[in-house]
Design a protein around this motif. Structure first.
Motif, mmCIF file in Angstrom:
data_model
loop_
_atom_site.group_PDB
_atom_site.id
_atom_site.type_symbol
_atom_site.label_atom_id
_atom_site.label_comp_id
_atom_site.label_asym_id
_atom_site.label_seq_id
_atom_site.Cartn_x
_atom_site.Cartn_y
_atom_site.Cartn_z
ATOM 1 N N ARG A 198 1.324 65.013 -71.988
ATOM 2 C CA ARG A 198 2.415 64.772 -71.039
ATOM 3 C C ARG A 198 2.945 66.098 -70.476
ATOM 4 O O ARG A 198 3.166 66.236 -69.267
ATOM 5 C CB ARG A 198 3.546 64.010 -71.726
ATOM 6 C CG ARG A 198 3.227 62.566 -72.079
ATOM 7 C CD ARG A 198 4.372 61.978 -72.909
ATOM 8 N NE ARG A 198 4.070 60.657 -73.420
ATOM 9 C CZ ARG A 198 4.408 59.519 -72.798
ATOM 10 N NH1 ARG A 198 5.041 59.556 -71.648
ATOM 11 N NH2 ARG A 198 4.108 58.355 -73.349
ATOM 12 N N THR A 206 4.102 67.887 -61.368
ATOM 13 C CA THR A 206 5.453 67.470 -60.962
ATOM 14 C C THR A 206 5.744 67.853 -59.514
ATOM 15 O O THR A 206 6.298 67.047 -58.741
ATOM 16 C CB THR A 206 6.516 68.084 -61.890
ATOM 17 O OG1 THR A 206 6.299 67.616 -63.219
ATOM 18 C CG2 THR A 206 7.914 67.683 -61.444
ATOM 19 N N LEU A 225 12.403 65.041 -58.947
ATOM 20 C CA LEU A 225 11.902 64.845 -60.308
ATOM 21 C C LEU A 225 11.835 66.172 -61.046
ATOM 22 O O LEU A 225 11.399 67.183 -60.483
ATOM 23 C CB LEU A 225 10.490 64.257 -60.268
ATOM 24 C CG LEU A 225 10.302 62.785 -59.928
ATOM 25 C CD1 LEU A 225 8.841 62.539 -59.564
ATOM 26 C CD2 LEU A 225 10.694 61.924 -61.122
ATOM 27 N N ASP A 229 11.424 64.393 -66.448
ATOM 28 C CA ASP A 229 11.308 63.055 -65.861
ATOM 29 C C ASP A 229 9.848 62.620 -65.818
ATOM 30 O O ASP A 229 9.513 61.479 -66.166
ATOM 31 C CB ASP A 229 11.868 63.044 -64.432
ATOM 32 C CG ASP A 229 13.357 63.300 -64.359
ATOM 33 O OD1 ASP A 229 14.064 62.918 -65.297
ATOM 34 O OD2 ASP A 229 13.812 63.878 -63.347
ATOM 35 N N ARG A 232 8.447 61.708 -69.225
ATOM 36 C CA ARG A 232 8.971 60.446 -69.748
ATOM 37 C C ARG A 232 8.359 59.233 -69.058
ATOM 38 O O ARG A 232 8.116 58.211 -69.710
ATOM 39 C CB ARG A 232 10.496 60.437 -69.566
ATOM 40 C CG ARG A 232 11.189 59.144 -69.930
ATOM 41 C CD ARG A 232 12.691 59.280 -69.810
ATOM 42 N NE ARG A 232 13.096 59.944 -68.590
ATOM 43 C CZ ARG A 232 13.161 59.323 -67.403
ATOM 44 N NH1 ARG A 232 12.843 58.055 -67.304
ATOM 45 N NH2 ARG A 232 13.548 59.990 -66.330
ATOM 46 N N ARG A 233 8.062 59.363 -67.786
ATOM 47 C CA ARG A 233 7.646 58.192 -67.016
ATOM 48 C C ARG A 233 6.173 57.829 -67.198
ATOM 49 O O ARG A 233 5.810 56.656 -67.166
ATOM 50 C CB ARG A 233 7.961 58.400 -65.530
ATOM 51 C CG ARG A 233 9.452 58.343 -65.234
ATOM 52 C CD ARG A 233 9.753 58.508 -63.766
ATOM 53 N NE ARG A 233 9.129 57.484 -62.935
ATOM 54 C CZ ARG A 233 9.332 57.369 -61.624
ATOM 55 N NH1 ARG A 233 10.147 58.219 -61.006
ATOM 56 N NH2 ARG A 233 8.730 56.419 -60.931
ATOM 57 N N GLN A 235 2.579 56.948 -68.840
ATOM 58 C CA GLN A 235 2.272 56.202 -70.064
ATOM 59 C C GLN A 235 0.767 56.221 -70.348
ATOM 60 O O GLN A 235 -0.049 56.139 -69.435
ATOM 61 C CB GLN A 235 2.744 54.749 -69.940
ATOM 62 C CG GLN A 235 4.254 54.599 -69.791
ATOM 63 C CD GLN A 235 5.016 55.165 -70.978
ATOM 64 O OE1 GLN A 235 4.587 55.022 -72.124
ATOM 65 N NE2 GLN A 235 6.148 55.819 -70.726
ATOM 66 N N ASP A 253 0.664 56.260 -63.914
ATOM 67 C CA ASP A 253 1.549 57.168 -63.182
ATOM 68 C C ASP A 253 2.945 56.610 -62.912
ATOM 69 O O ASP A 253 3.777 57.304 -62.317
ATOM 70 C CB ASP A 253 0.897 57.570 -61.855
ATOM 71 C CG ASP A 253 0.971 56.469 -60.806
ATOM 72 O OD1 ASP A 253 1.006 55.271 -61.190
ATOM 73 O OD2 ASP A 253 0.996 56.792 -59.605
ATOM 74 N N ASP A 254 3.223 55.372 -63.358
ATOM 75 C CA ASP A 254 4.524 54.744 -63.101
ATOM 76 C C ASP A 254 4.905 54.846 -61.626
ATOM 77 O O ASP A 254 6.062 55.037 -61.266
ATOM 78 C CB ASP A 254 5.609 55.367 -63.977
ATOM 79 C CG ASP A 254 6.901 54.555 -63.981
ATOM 80 O OD1 ASP A 254 6.814 53.311 -63.872
ATOM 81 O OD2 ASP A 254 7.984 55.163 -64.073
ATOM 82 N N LEU A 256 4.413 57.178 -59.541
ATOM 83 C CA LEU A 256 4.719 58.510 -59.017
ATOM 84 C C LEU A 256 3.754 58.899 -57.899
ATOM 85 O O LEU A 256 4.122 59.615 -56.954
ATOM 86 C CB LEU A 256 4.647 59.546 -60.139
ATOM 87 C CG LEU A 256 5.710 59.443 -61.232
ATOM 88 C CD1 LEU A 256 5.406 60.429 -62.355
ATOM 89 C CD2 LEU A 256 7.098 59.709 -60.654
#
Length: 279
Positions: A198, A206, A225, A229, A232-233, A235, A253-254, A256
């Motif tokens: 991560r 980022t 961001l 952030d 955390r986002r 997964q 990537d939630d 992003l």
């Protein structure tokens, strides 16, 4: 039209019984403006009666029109045992990263008989289709995927589970041991590796994620961001390890990057090296 392609193969033709694993697909052969279809073979019986069980490649050139017809995808099928007229690839044409014996590539000249009986190849095909499972004390149940040459499973990772794929040489059990040892090292310290993956992805991506997010009108006034952030986002989804020490991890990537997957790669000896978006 195919002269340059045929030059990669020896002139001698052999009539061979061939067991087909699957039709792999076609690649574009830009030098001649045509397609190169490949089927994967599992074993061959030669005119002298010798039976060689080894993965190989049966290749042939074809046009755009032929690619999606019976001369392309429909020409050779999974589990088919057939009599083919073949020409062996010249050693000079074999890719540098392998050997002629390992690559084992042949030009398909003609399908002489699409279906033949061969006790040796039939027995191997029956055995080949049986499931192979290992119970590893750390990794749990691993299932052999023969077509992809890897072991499949899943392991605890963070607050969930991570899909696990271990690339092997199916015929070399030493590679099975090496990649399982590599996987155990990561699995027994999953919290550390999850954090490292991560953190590395956040450091590399980022800024790019902020560029993507700001390109959407609805995100114009959204706060920027931070790397925290980002960490955390995202997964975990899947982890691919190879017996020679390569690592690729995939994270969701939630949104992003609007649904692209985050790919983080490196090696056992050198650590994490690259992070990008894929898919």
């Amino acid at each position: 039209m195919y002269e340059s392609y045929y030059q990669k193969y020896e002139s001698e033709e052999q009539e061979v019984l061939v067991l087909i694993q699957r039709c792999l697909g076609a690649g574009y052969y830009k030098e001649g403006n045509f397609w190169d279809m490949t089927a994967i073979s599992l074993g061959m019986v030669f005119p002298d009666g010798s039976c060689v069980i080894r993965e190989g490649r049966v290749e042939w050139p074809l046009s755009e029109e032929e690619r999606n017809g019976e001369y392309g995808w429909g020409r050779l099928a999974r589990g088919q045992i057939c009599r083919l007229k073949l020409r062996r690839m010249k050693p000079s044409a074999v890719p540098e990263h392998t050997t002629p014996e390992k690559f084992n590539a042949w030009l398909l000249v003609e399908v002489l008989e699409p279906a033949v009986s061969c006790p040796e190849l039939e027995a191997y095909w029956e055995e080949y289709q049986k499931p192979v499972e290992l119970n590893d004390e750390v990794l749990g149940k691993l299932t052999l995927n023969r077509e992809l040459n890897w072991l499949e499973g899943d392991i605890p990772w963070g607050d969930g589970r991570m899909s696990l794929s271990l690339e092997i040489d199916t015929d070399d059990t030493e590679t099975w041991d090496k990649v399982r040892a590599f996987a155990r090292k990561l699995a027994t310290d999953a919290a550390h590796w999850d954090s490292e993956l991560r953190r590395f992805a956040a450091k590399e991506l980022t800024e790019l994620a902020n560029d993507w997010q700001s390109s959407e009108e609805e995100n114009e006034n959204a706060p920027e961001l931070t790397e925290e952030d980002f960490m955390r986002r995202i997964q975990p989804e899947s982890l691919v390890l190879s017996w020679d020490g390569n690592l690729v991890a995939y994270y969701d990537d939630d949104d992003l990057f609007f649904g692209h997957v985050i790919e983080i790669s490196g090696t056992e000896s050198e650590g994490l090296k690259y992070a990008n978006i894929a898919g």
